[in-house]
Design a protein around this motif. Structure first.
Motif, PDB file in Angstrom:
ATOM      1  N   MET A   1      -3.870   9.016   9.091  1.00 13.20           N
ATOM      2  CA  MET A   1      -3.418   7.711   9.535  1.00 13.20           C
ATOM      3  C   MET A   1      -4.505   6.768  10.046  1.00 13.20           C
ATOM      4  O   MET A   1      -4.460   5.567   9.740  1.00 13.20           O
ATOM      5  CB  MET A   1      -2.320   7.863  10.586  1.00 13.20           C
ATOM      6  N   PRO A   2      -5.504   7.194  10.837  1.00 14.74           N
ATOM      7  CA  PRO A   2      -6.518   6.225  11.268  1.00 14.74           C
ATOM      8  C   PRO A   2      -7.226   5.557  10.090  1.00 14.74           C
ATOM      9  O   PRO A   2      -7.469   4.347  10.118  1.00 14.74           O
ATOM     10  CB  PRO A   2      -7.489   7.097  12.089  1.00 14.74           C
TER      11      PRO A   2
ATOM     12  N   VAL B   1      -4.881   2.952   8.453  1.00 16.62           N
ATOM     13  CA  VAL B   1      -4.824   1.684   9.187  1.00 16.62           C
ATOM     14  C   VAL B   1      -5.986   0.783   8.785  1.00 16.62           C
ATOM     15  O   VAL B   1      -5.828  -0.422   8.548  1.00 16.62           O
ATOM     16  CB  VAL B   1      -4.839   1.943  10.708  1.00 16.62           C
TER      17      VAL B   1
ATOM     18  N   ALA C   1      -5.539  -0.578   5.217  1.00 15.97           N
ATOM     19  CA  ALA C   1      -4.476  -1.567   5.046  1.00 15.97           C
ATOM     20  C   ALA C   1      -4.974  -2.997   5.251  1.00 15.97           C
ATOM     21  O   ALA C   1      -4.418  -3.943   4.671  1.00 15.97           O
ATOM     22  CB  ALA C   1      -3.336  -1.277   6.012  1.00 15.97           C
TER      23      ALA C   1
ATOM     24  N   GLY D   1      -3.718   3.541   2.424  1.00 16.43           N
ATOM     25  CA  GLY D   1      -3.438   2.350   3.226  1.00 16.43           C
ATOM     26  C   GLY D   1      -3.692   1.070   2.448  1.00 16.43           C
ATOM     27  O   GLY D   1      -2.914   0.111   2.535  1.00 16.43           O
TER      28      GLY D   1
ATOM     29  N   THR E   1       4.459   4.836   9.052  1.00 13.13           N
ATOM     30  CA  THR E   1       3.358   4.158   9.738  1.00 13.13           C
ATOM     31  C   THR E   1       2.620   3.209   8.806  1.00 13.13           C
ATOM     32  O   THR E   1       2.256   2.094   9.202  1.00 13.13           O
ATOM     33  CB  THR E   1       2.382   5.196  10.314  1.00 13.13           C
ATOM     34  N   MET E   2       2.373   3.628   7.574  1.00 11.53           N
ATOM     35  CA  MET E   2       1.735   2.738   6.605  1.00 11.53           C
ATOM     36  C   MET E   2       2.552   1.466   6.400  1.00 11.53           C
ATOM     37  O   MET E   2       2.012   0.361   6.310  1.00 11.53           O
ATOM     38  CB  MET E   2       1.555   3.450   5.262  1.00 11.53           C
TER      39      MET E   2
ATOM     40  N   VAL F   1       2.162  -0.782   9.529  1.00  8.66           N
ATOM     41  CA  VAL F   1       0.821  -1.372   9.596  1.00  8.66           C
ATOM     42  C   VAL F   1       0.644  -2.452   8.536  1.00  8.66           C
ATOM     43  O   VAL F   1       0.066  -3.519   8.798  1.00  8.66           O
ATOM     44  CB  VAL F   1      -0.251  -0.276   9.440  1.00  8.66           C
ATOM     45  N   SER F   2       1.141  -2.208   7.331  1.00  4.17           N
ATOM     46  CA  SER F   2       1.017  -3.191   6.248  1.00  4.17           C
ATOM     47  C   SER F   2       1.750  -4.478   6.587  1.00  4.17           C
ATOM     48  O   SER F   2       1.236  -5.581   6.365  1.00  4.17           O
ATOM     49  CB  SER F   2       1.565  -2.606   4.941  1.00  4.17           C
TER      50      SER F   2
ATOM     51  N   ALA G   1      -0.176  -6.300   9.436  1.00  2.50           N
ATOM     52  CA  ALA G   1      -1.441  -6.870   8.959  1.00  2.50           C
ATOM     53  C   ALA G   1      -1.190  -8.139   8.148  1.00  2.50           C
ATOM     54  O   ALA G   1      -1.897  -9.147   8.304  1.00  2.50           O
ATOM     55  CB  ALA G   1      -2.196  -5.843   8.121  1.00  2.50           C
TER      56      ALA G   1
END
Length: 254
Positions: free
Chosen positions: A77-78, A81, A84, A137, A174-175, A178-179, A182
């Motif tokens: 995940m980091p 992020v 993305a 991402g 989570t993706m 975040v998308s 962003a």
């Protein structure tokens, strides 16, 4: 097509994608992204796809919580992020025609790579996970499709299928979040200038459809094999990706 007709087609795509994702771990982005790109335009369509993967990942995760590998999640995940951000930026730089072509091309190319790859070498280190996270991402933000990247990583790392399918749910959740964030922060998507139904109308429909898809998929998972569900998802995604390329080409040439 009327707004009601478009909503019905979108709901059908979300339902099929959610059922396939509940059975095999993937399906929502693959099936939904090309369809929504064609109906709503690529930028807004991918944004709604990201929202859909957030909802589906969140709800399916609850059902498979005990099988999630949080070690893999926190590795991927980091980097996802970080990946993305350029993907979201790219969405705001391209015309609708070219973005539609890119979305379709990513879907089709990723499917071809996934299907035709021979047995891959074993890469047990952290590097493959970090690369997969960053690419996933980026592709998720740009096209709504990260599953093929994750499938390739699972083969490289020899990740157990049951744990992999379960862990994809918080990853996709989570993706997706975040998308969306962003793109909204970068102003990559015009929420008012898109085609078709409004977001305020679509989102409740998507949530209800995802819940229905999970209920149906839970029952079908006892009868349908994971390979069969994945083949169907890839077939539908391939058709949708080809349609998105055709639409984008026609817009570019117009």
């Amino acid at each position: 097509m009327t707004v009601l007709g478009m909503t019905a087609v979108i709901a059908a795509a979300v339902l099929i994608g959610t059922i396939l994702q509940r059975v095999s771990g993937t399906g929502v982005g693959l099936v939904v992204a090309p369809v929504l790109s064609i109906l709503l335009g690529p930028a807004f369509g991918v944004l709604v796809t990201n929202m859909t993967t957030f909802v589906s990942g969140c709800l399916i995760m609850i059902a498979v919580w005990s099988q999630v590998s949080w070690r893999h999640f926190w590795l991927i995940m980091p980097a996802a992020v970080i990946g993305a951000i350029p993907g979201a930026w790219l969405v705001g730089q391209l015309s609708a025609g070219w973005l539609s072509i890119i979305v379709g091309a990513i879907v089709v190319f990723a499917l071809l790579v996934t299907v035709t790859l021979p047995r891959l070498p074993h890469l047990p280190g952290r590097g493959a996970g970090l690369v997969a996270g960053a690419l996933g991402g980026f592709f998720n933000a740009a096209s709504g499709v990260a599953a093929p990247v994750m499938v390739i990583y699972s083969r490289l790392s020899r990740w157990d299928q049951r744990s992999f399918a379960a862990t994809l749910q918080p990853i996709f959740m989570t993706m997706g979040a975040v998308s969306v964030l962003a793109k909204l922060l970068l102003g990559s998507v015009d929420l008012n200038g898109h085609e078709g139904p409004s977001l305020g109308w679509l989102f409740p429909v998507i949530v209800m459809t995802v819940v229905l898809g999970i209920l149906v998929g839970t029952q079908l998972s006892k009868r349908v094999s994971i390979p069969a569900a994945r083949r169907l998802a890839m077939t539908l995604a391939g058709l949708g990706g080809a349609g998105a390329i055709i639409r984008g080409t026609l817009e570019v040439l117009a």
